[in-house]
Design a protein around this motif. Structure first.
Motif, PDB file in Angstrom:
ATOM      1  N   THR A 150      46.870  38.534  32.366  1.00 29.22           N
ATOM      2  CA  THR A 150      46.333  39.795  31.850  1.00 29.22           C
ATOM      3  C   THR A 150      44.926  39.603  31.324  1.00 29.22           C
ATOM      4  O   THR A 150      44.032  40.430  31.571  1.00 29.22           O
ATOM      5  CB  THR A 150      47.246  40.341  30.737  1.00 29.22           C
ATOM      6  OG1 THR A 150      48.552  40.575  31.273  1.00 29.22           O
ATOM      7  CG2 THR A 150      46.692  41.625  30.164  1.00 29.22           C
ATOM      8  N   ARG A 151      44.701  38.524  30.579  1.00 24.17           N
ATOM      9  CA  ARG A 151      43.357  38.249  30.056  1.00 24.17           C
ATOM     10  C   ARG A 151      42.352  38.089  31.203  1.00 24.17           C
ATOM     11  O   ARG A 151      41.221  38.593  31.128  1.00 24.17           O
ATOM     12  CB  ARG A 151      43.375  36.991  29.186  1.00 24.17           C
ATOM     13  CG  ARG A 151      44.084  37.163  27.855  1.00 24.17           C
ATOM     14  CD  ARG A 151      43.877  35.955  26.950  1.00 24.17           C
ATOM     15  NE  ARG A 151      44.642  36.111  25.724  1.00 24.17           N
ATOM     16  CZ  ARG A 151      45.881  35.656  25.539  1.00 24.17           C
ATOM     17  NH1 ARG A 151      46.479  34.992  26.526  1.00 24.17           N
ATOM     18  NH2 ARG A 151      46.512  35.842  24.410  1.00 24.17           N
ATOM     19  N   GLU A 152      42.759  37.383  32.244  1.00 23.87           N
ATOM     20  CA  GLU A 152      41.852  37.180  33.374  1.00 23.87           C
ATOM     21  C   GLU A 152      41.541  38.494  34.070  1.00 23.87           C
ATOM     22  O   GLU A 152      40.386  38.766  34.435  1.00 23.87           O
ATOM     23  CB  GLU A 152      42.443  36.173  34.357  1.00 23.87           C
ATOM     24  CG  GLU A 152      41.516  35.849  35.513  1.00 23.87           C
ATOM     25  CD  GLU A 152      42.004  34.711  36.391  1.00 23.87           C
ATOM     26  OE1 GLU A 152      41.447  34.527  37.500  1.00 23.87           O
ATOM     27  OE2 GLU A 152      42.951  33.994  35.982  1.00 23.87           O
ATOM     28  N   VAL A 153      42.546  39.329  34.261  1.00 20.42           N
ATOM     29  CA  VAL A 153      42.342  40.618  34.912  1.00 20.42           C
ATOM     30  C   VAL A 153      41.418  41.497  34.079  1.00 20.42           C
ATOM     31  O   VAL A 153      40.444  42.076  34.583  1.00 20.42           O
ATOM     32  CB  VAL A 153      43.691  41.329  35.153  1.00 20.42           C
ATOM     33  CG1 VAL A 153      43.465  42.787  35.553  1.00 20.42           C
ATOM     34  CG2 VAL A 153      44.482  40.612  36.240  1.00 20.42           C
ATOM     35  N   LEU A 154      41.691  41.608  32.790  1.00 21.95           N
ATOM     36  CA  LEU A 154      40.898  42.496  31.935  1.00 21.95           C
ATOM     37  C   LEU A 154      39.479  41.969  31.738  1.00 21.95           C
ATOM     38  O   LEU A 154      38.543  42.759  31.551  1.00 21.95           O
ATOM     39  CB  LEU A 154      41.597  42.693  30.597  1.00 21.95           C
ATOM     40  CG  LEU A 154      42.896  43.506  30.655  1.00 21.95           C
ATOM     41  CD1 LEU A 154      43.542  43.591  29.274  1.00 21.95           C
ATOM     42  CD2 LEU A 154      42.638  44.904  31.205  1.00 21.95           C
ATOM     43  N   ALA A 155      39.306  40.663  31.782  1.00 19.42           N
ATOM     44  CA  ALA A 155      37.963  40.091  31.631  1.00 19.42           C
ATOM     45  C   ALA A 155      37.049  40.511  32.774  1.00 19.42           C
ATOM     46  O   ALA A 155      35.832  40.643  32.594  1.00 19.42           O
ATOM     47  CB  ALA A 155      38.045  38.569  31.554  1.00 19.42           C
TER      48      ALA A 155
END
Length: 245
Positions: A150-155
């Motif tokens: 999720t962090r990678e996607v939102l970043a």
């Protein structure tokens, strides 16, 4: 930003998680909730749709059945080559080969933007995934808090989502829900949570008392006790209006 919750809370038996004979993540409760939210979004929005972590391609298949391919164009990707091969066979009418890609998160979609992104990449605590039957043979690494992907996607979301686009994703209480919602609030001005659905934890997982207690203490998962059952929940976030960098 504004955060809105809609729809009544529901409780149902969690009988929809299953795996096919091949190592491909197939439709489950999360898929059905994402489809419901995606269908509502596409009723009022035309353009390009990307399904991340597509698995068998079921969500896109149903969206095509409901909305066709005249005003909506679809792309799918998954970290699993087997999943992409499976989704290519499942979609009727078929999409062009270039509409499918193998890769993690946005890596296959450099220099592309989409009007709608449906994110169904693995998003539960590794501690739970490792002892469940849900990911047999399927890549699932998401960290102990369930938020690494999720962090990678939102970043990277601002590079791949159109300025007036919509991001749709599940929030499962077998991840750090508080941190997840904080991440969303940092990226989007408008976030709606809908379709919260409670389901009983499988006995196989409940038997791991020590692990569950530790994950709960660490804030990595959220569970409720009701009718002598441990309940988790799944809901969907529908996000609009990206914040400026």
């Amino acid at each position: 930003h504004r955060i809105i919750r809609v729809n009544a809370w529901q409780t149902l038996q969690f009988t929809d998680v299953y795996n096919s004979d091949v190592s491909v993540f197939t439709p489950n409760l999360t898929s059905k909730l994402l489809l419901k939210s995606g269908t509502k979004v596409l009723e009022n929005l035309t353009g390009t749709v990307l399904e991340l972590g597509c698995g068998s391609g079921w969500i896109t298949e149903k969206l095509i059945q409901d909305h066709g391919t005249r005003e909506h164009k679809y792309w799918l990707s998954d970290i699993s080559e087997e999943a992409i091969n499976n989704s290519m066979q499942n979609l009727i009418p078929p999409l062009a080969i270039e509409n499918f890609a193998v890769g993690n998160c946005f890596k296959p979609w450099i220099n592309r933007q989409f009007d709608v992104i449906v994110n169904d990449i693995a998003g539960i605590s590794d501690g739970i995934a490792e002892i469940s039957d849900w990911y047999e043979g399927v890549p699932f690494r998401a960290g102990m808090d369930g938020l690494e992907n999720t962090r990678e996607v939102l970043a990277g979301i601002s590079q791949y989502l159109a300025s007036d686009g919509v991001f749709i994703a599940p929030i499962i209480s077998l991840s750090d829900v508080v941190s997840y919602k904080a991440l969303l609030a940092n990226v989007f001005n408008d976030v709606i949570f809908e379709g919260r659905t409670f389901w009983p934890m499988p006995d196989k997982i409940v038997e791991n008392h020590q692990l569950l207690n530790q994950l709960r203490r660490d804030g990595h998962i959220t569970l409720q006790e009701k009718y002598s059952k441990l309940l988790a929940f799944t809901e969907v976030c529908v996000c609009r209006n990206l914040k400026s960098d």
